[in-house]
Enzyme design. Structure first.
Site, PDB file in Angstrom:
ATOM      1  N   HIS A  14      -5.381   2.357 -33.615  1.00  0.00           N
ATOM      2  CA  HIS A  14      -4.138   2.743 -34.331  1.00  0.00           C
ATOM      3  C   HIS A  14      -4.214   4.215 -34.716  1.00  0.00           C
ATOM      4  O   HIS A  14      -4.969   4.585 -35.621  1.00  0.00           O
ATOM      5  CB  HIS A  14      -3.961   1.897 -35.601  1.00  0.00           C
ATOM      6  CG  HIS A  14      -2.707   2.205 -36.372  1.00  0.00           C
ATOM      7  ND1 HIS A  14      -1.831   1.222 -36.780  1.00  0.00           N
ATOM      8  CD2 HIS A  14      -2.176   3.373 -36.823  1.00  0.00           C
ATOM      9  CE1 HIS A  14      -0.823   1.777 -37.447  1.00  0.00           C
ATOM     10  NE2 HIS A  14      -1.019   3.084 -37.488  1.00  0.00           N
ATOM     11  N   HIS A  16      -1.786   8.101 -35.024  1.00  0.00           N
ATOM     12  CA  HIS A  16      -0.568   8.898 -34.883  1.00  0.00           C
ATOM     13  C   HIS A  16      -0.953  10.251 -34.303  1.00  0.00           C
ATOM     14  O   HIS A  16      -1.671  11.019 -34.946  1.00  0.00           O
ATOM     15  CB  HIS A  16       0.104   9.098 -36.247  1.00  0.00           C
ATOM     16  CG  HIS A  16       0.501   7.808 -36.890  1.00  0.00           C
ATOM     17  ND1 HIS A  16       1.751   7.255 -36.733  1.00  0.00           N
ATOM     18  CD2 HIS A  16      -0.203   6.932 -37.655  1.00  0.00           C
ATOM     19  CE1 HIS A  16       1.806   6.095 -37.387  1.00  0.00           C
ATOM     20  NE2 HIS A  16       0.627   5.871 -37.950  1.00  0.00           N
ATOM     21  N   ARG A  18       1.492  12.370 -33.032  1.00  0.00           N
ATOM     22  CA  ARG A  18       2.639  13.292 -33.178  1.00  0.00           C
ATOM     23  C   ARG A  18       3.064  13.882 -31.840  1.00  0.00           C
ATOM     24  O   ARG A  18       2.766  13.346 -30.785  1.00  0.00           O
ATOM     25  CB  ARG A  18       2.325  14.407 -34.201  1.00  0.00           C
ATOM     26  CG  ARG A  18       1.741  13.920 -35.537  1.00  0.00           C
ATOM     27  CD  ARG A  18       2.592  12.884 -36.220  1.00  0.00           C
ATOM     28  NE  ARG A  18       2.147  12.664 -37.598  1.00  0.00           N
ATOM     29  CZ  ARG A  18       2.402  11.555 -38.287  1.00  0.00           C
ATOM     30  NH1 ARG A  18       3.078  10.555 -37.736  1.00  0.00           N
ATOM     31  NH2 ARG A  18       1.975  11.431 -39.529  1.00  0.00           N
ATOM     32  N   ASN A  42       6.060   6.183 -33.617  1.00  0.00           N
ATOM     33  CA  ASN A  42       7.061   6.598 -34.629  1.00  0.00           C
ATOM     34  C   ASN A  42       7.324   8.091 -34.607  1.00  0.00           C
ATOM     35  O   ASN A  42       7.191   8.783 -35.614  1.00  0.00           O
ATOM     36  CB  ASN A  42       6.641   6.119 -36.031  1.00  0.00           C
ATOM     37  CG  ASN A  42       5.353   6.759 -36.533  1.00  0.00           C
ATOM     38  OD1 ASN A  42       4.472   7.105 -35.748  1.00  0.00           O
ATOM     39  ND2 ASN A  42       5.241   6.925 -37.849  1.00  0.00           N
ATOM     40  N   LYS A 100       5.273  -2.377 -31.279  1.00  0.00           N
ATOM     41  CA  LYS A 100       5.025  -2.157 -32.702  1.00  0.00           C
ATOM     42  C   LYS A 100       6.222  -2.575 -33.538  1.00  0.00           C
ATOM     43  O   LYS A 100       7.343  -2.127 -33.298  1.00  0.00           O
ATOM     44  CB  LYS A 100       4.754  -0.665 -32.927  1.00  0.00           C
ATOM     45  CG  LYS A 100       4.676  -0.252 -34.381  1.00  0.00           C
ATOM     46  CD  LYS A 100       3.373  -0.668 -35.036  1.00  0.00           C
ATOM     47  CE  LYS A 100       3.381  -0.347 -36.519  1.00  0.00           C
ATOM     48  NZ  LYS A 100       2.189   0.329 -36.975  1.00  0.00           N
ATOM     49  N   HIS A 137       3.216  -3.423 -38.799  1.00  0.00           N
ATOM     50  CA  HIS A 137       3.109  -2.771 -40.115  1.00  0.00           C
ATOM     51  C   HIS A 137       3.536  -3.813 -41.131  1.00  0.00           C
ATOM     52  O   HIS A 137       4.723  -4.126 -41.250  1.00  0.00           O
ATOM     53  CB  HIS A 137       3.994  -1.514 -40.192  1.00  0.00           C
ATOM     54  CG  HIS A 137       3.852  -0.792 -41.497  1.00  0.00           C
ATOM     55  ND1 HIS A 137       3.220   0.429 -41.617  1.00  0.00           N
ATOM     56  CD2 HIS A 137       4.207  -1.149 -42.757  1.00  0.00           C
ATOM     57  CE1 HIS A 137       3.214   0.788 -42.891  1.00  0.00           C
ATOM     58  NE2 HIS A 137       3.807  -0.145 -43.602  1.00  0.00           N
ATOM     59  N   HIS A 175      -3.885  -1.920 -40.292  1.00  0.00           N
ATOM     60  CA  HIS A 175      -4.296  -1.223 -41.515  1.00  0.00           C
ATOM     61  C   HIS A 175      -4.159  -2.092 -42.770  1.00  0.00           C
ATOM     62  O   HIS A 175      -3.440  -1.764 -43.696  1.00  0.00           O
ATOM     63  CB  HIS A 175      -3.576   0.122 -41.697  1.00  0.00           C
ATOM     64  CG  HIS A 175      -2.095   0.132 -41.402  1.00  0.00           C
ATOM     65  ND1 HIS A 175      -1.219  -0.771 -41.940  1.00  0.00           N
ATOM     66  CD2 HIS A 175      -1.360   0.954 -40.628  1.00  0.00           C
ATOM     67  CE1 HIS A 175       0.004  -0.486 -41.502  1.00  0.00           C
ATOM     68  NE2 HIS A 175      -0.056   0.547 -40.709  1.00  0.00           N
ATOM     69  N   LEU A 220       0.394   4.844 -46.391  1.00  0.00           N
ATOM     70  CA  LEU A 220       1.000   3.521 -46.444  1.00  0.00           C
ATOM     71  C   LEU A 220       0.349   2.622 -45.406  1.00  0.00           C
ATOM     72  O   LEU A 220       0.095   3.081 -44.294  1.00  0.00           O
ATOM     73  CB  LEU A 220       2.514   3.616 -46.190  1.00  0.00           C
ATOM     74  CG  LEU A 220       3.307   4.194 -47.361  1.00  0.00           C
ATOM     75  CD1 LEU A 220       4.741   4.482 -46.957  1.00  0.00           C
ATOM     76  CD2 LEU A 220       3.277   3.234 -48.563  1.00  0.00           C
ATOM     77  N   ASP A 248      -5.543   4.824 -38.310  1.00  0.00           N
ATOM     78  CA  ASP A 248      -4.258   5.243 -38.883  1.00  0.00           C
ATOM     79  C   ASP A 248      -4.270   6.722 -39.247  1.00  0.00           C
ATOM     80  O   ASP A 248      -3.605   7.135 -40.197  1.00  0.00           O
ATOM     81  CB  ASP A 248      -3.869   4.384 -40.098  1.00  0.00           C
ATOM     82  CG  ASP A 248      -2.381   4.505 -40.426  1.00  0.00           C
ATOM     83  OD1 ASP A 248      -1.603   4.973 -39.570  1.00  0.00           O
ATOM     84  OD2 ASP A 248      -1.998   4.135 -41.552  1.00  0.00           O
ATOM     85  N   HIS A 252      -0.026  15.248 -41.477  1.00  0.00           N
ATOM     86  CA  HIS A 252       1.194  15.909 -41.954  1.00  0.00           C
ATOM     87  C   HIS A 252       0.800  17.315 -42.370  1.00  0.00           C
ATOM     88  O   HIS A 252      -0.336  17.525 -42.847  1.00  0.00           O
ATOM     89  CB  HIS A 252       1.771  15.185 -43.180  1.00  0.00           C
ATOM     90  CG  HIS A 252       2.361  13.848 -42.879  1.00  0.00           C
ATOM     91  ND1 HIS A 252       3.624  13.672 -42.373  1.00  0.00           N
ATOM     92  CD2 HIS A 252       1.834  12.600 -43.004  1.00  0.00           C
ATOM     93  CE1 HIS A 252       3.865  12.376 -42.209  1.00  0.00           C
ATOM     94  NE2 HIS A 252       2.795  11.701 -42.574  1.00  0.00           N
ATOM     95  N   ALA A 264       3.614  10.168 -46.661  1.00  0.00           N
ATOM     96  CA  ALA A 264       2.495   9.232 -46.594  1.00  0.00           C
ATOM     97  C   ALA A 264       1.711   9.482 -45.314  1.00  0.00           C
ATOM     98  O   ALA A 264       2.306   9.632 -44.247  1.00  0.00           O
ATOM     99  CB  ALA A 264       3.015   7.806 -46.607  1.00  0.00           C
TER     100      ALA A 264
HETATM  101  C1  NCD Z   1       2.163   6.974 -41.043  1.00  0.00           C
HETATM  102  C2  NCD Z   1       2.793   8.262 -40.533  1.00  0.00           C
HETATM  103  O1  NCD Z   1       2.698   9.290 -41.217  1.00  0.00           O
HETATM  104  O2  NCD Z   1       3.357   8.266 -39.420  1.00  0.00           O
HETATM  105  N1  NCD Z   1       1.848   7.138 -42.429  1.00  0.00           N
HETATM  106  C3  NCD Z   1       0.920   6.432 -43.110  1.00  0.00           C
HETATM  107  O3  NCD Z   1       0.835   6.601 -44.319  1.00  0.00           O
HETATM  108  N2  NCD Z   1       0.106   5.595 -42.522  1.00  0.00           N
HETATM  109  C4  NCD Z   1       3.070   5.849 -40.802  1.00  0.00           C
HETATM  110  C5  NCD Z   1       2.410   4.504 -40.941  1.00  0.00           C
HETATM  111  O4  NCD Z   1       1.571   4.120 -40.136  1.00  0.00           O
HETATM  112  O5  NCD Z   1       2.726   3.793 -41.894  1.00  0.00           O
HETATM  113 ZN    ZN Z   2       0.063   4.192 -38.867  1.00  0.00          ZN
END
Ligand code: NCD
Ligand code: ZN
Length: 344
Positions: A14, A16, A18, A42, A100, A137, A175, A220, A248, A252, A264
């Site tokens: 899992h 991200h 970007r 996402n 997802k 999620h 998560h 989150l 996860d 950011h 988050a």
């Molecule tokens: C994730 C994100 O920033 O894309 N943020 C997070 O707090 N984990 C989204 C997600 O997986 O909930």
């Molecule tokens: Zn995530």
């Protein structure tokens, strides 16, 4: 005392990654640590079709630094309007590894998520039929449910009924953050598994709220109280095949987190293995790390185990206060701390 650990190459189930400059700035950290990763869809706009999945995979592969051998495993973002035929075709041709489920508005870029699970019943039935795993999620989004209770309520209202309705569907409860989730996974048999992040093994909610608000510990699902963290550590290090690694990692920009309405997400990709291994060592379970990091995930997904190995050495090193992601500062998990393991 053990000073070196060699394990089969691990995967991140899992992450991200970007897009654009941020993708180019962060993907190397994941590709250095992991052979494969389940990539979250996402983006804005989200990856909702097989064509978008292929295009995103191409952008990821183009951004991986030369010399690294890394395979992104793509996921399809489910919406109220997901076309089961497009999804099934994307799974059959290898574009998608999983789909997802984001409940609408549960987290970052989830506004297009599913507003009512009844709206995707036909999609879920099709997934069960073709053996396509569902990543979840697991939080409800109702305003009247306390943010710290949203995972537990999701189990009762959505997840438990779902797995009873569709016993053939393979579900990854992603998560997880609560003792309730551990109890559910332990009782759900071998078609439900869970990923656990490094942050939820290291911190409880105090790390976010004591001595000032600490936005870099906010993600989150939100970190819960200490009893939950202890239950997660026990589950991750138990040797149960139902639990595996999923960072996860969710980068950011520093200023988007240090804001009146901070995003988050915790960026843990640069030292994810080192962070997890510290927990397994503290729990006296180094011998169980390889299964968690490199075996349980592929077995649950029905994918081959990786060839090759990675080695971690006992070596103290300080984590930078911020990483530069192609011009954007991103504050990592463990910023300013000293880690005691280092990937060779
Ligand atoms: C994730 C994100 O920033 O894309 N943020 C997070 O707090 N984990 C989204 C997600 O997986 O909930
Ligand atoms: Zn995530």
């Amino acid at each position: 005392m053990m000073d070196e650990l060699t394990i089969r190459r691990p995967d991140d189930w899992h992450v991200h990654l970007r897009d654009g400059a941020m993708l180019r700035g962060v993907v190397g950290y994941t590709a250095r640590q992991f052979a494969r990763a389940i990539v979250m869809p996402n983006l804005a706009p989200p990856v909702t079709t097989a064509a978008l999945g292929r295009a995103y995979r191409d952008r990821i592969l183009a951004a991986v630094p030369d010399g690294l051998d890394f395979t992104p495993l793509m996921t399809c973002y489910l919406t109220d309007d997901t076309d089961p035929d497009d999804l099934a075709a994307g799974f059959a041709d290898g574009t998608f590894t999983a789909a997802k489920l984001y409940p609408a508005n549960a987290t970052t870029n989830s506004a297009h998520g599913v507003t009512d699970i009844a709206n995707i019943e036909a999609v879920l039935e099709r997934m069960a039929e073709i053996g396509m795993p569902l990543c979840v999620h697991g939080e409800v989004t109702e305003a009247d449910i306390d943010v710290f209770d949203r995972e537990a309520v999701f189990i009762d209202r959505i997840l438990d009924p779902l797995v009873r309705r569709l016993p053939a569907l393979r579900v990854i409860f992603e998560h997880i953050t609560t003792q309730d989730a551990v109890g559910f996974v332990d009782g759900a048999g071998d078609r439900v598994a869970a990923t656990i992040t490094p942050q939820h093994l290291h911190i409880n909610r105090n790390a976010m709220l004591v001595g000032g608000m600490r936005p870099h510990n906010y993600c989150l699902p939100v970190a819960k109280r200490e009893t939950h963290r202890l239950a997660l550590r026990k589950a991750a290090t138990s040797g149960s095949a139902s639990y595996f690694l999923g960072t996860d990692s969710a980068p950011h920009a520093q200023d988007a987190k240090e804001s009146a309405c901070g995003c988050a997400g915790i960026f843990n990709a640069p030292f994810a293995l080192e962070s997890y291994l510290a927990v397994f060592e503290e729990e006296g379970a180094i011998d169980r790390f390889e299964a968690f990091a490199s075996e349980n995930g592929p077995r649950f997904y029905g994918l081959p185990l990786n060839e090759g190995t990675v080695t971690l050495r006992r070596e103290e090193h300080d984590v930078l206060a911020a990483f530069d992601a192609e011009g954007t500062p991103v504050v990592p998990f463990h910023a300013g701390d000293t880690l005691r393991w280092k990937l060779a």
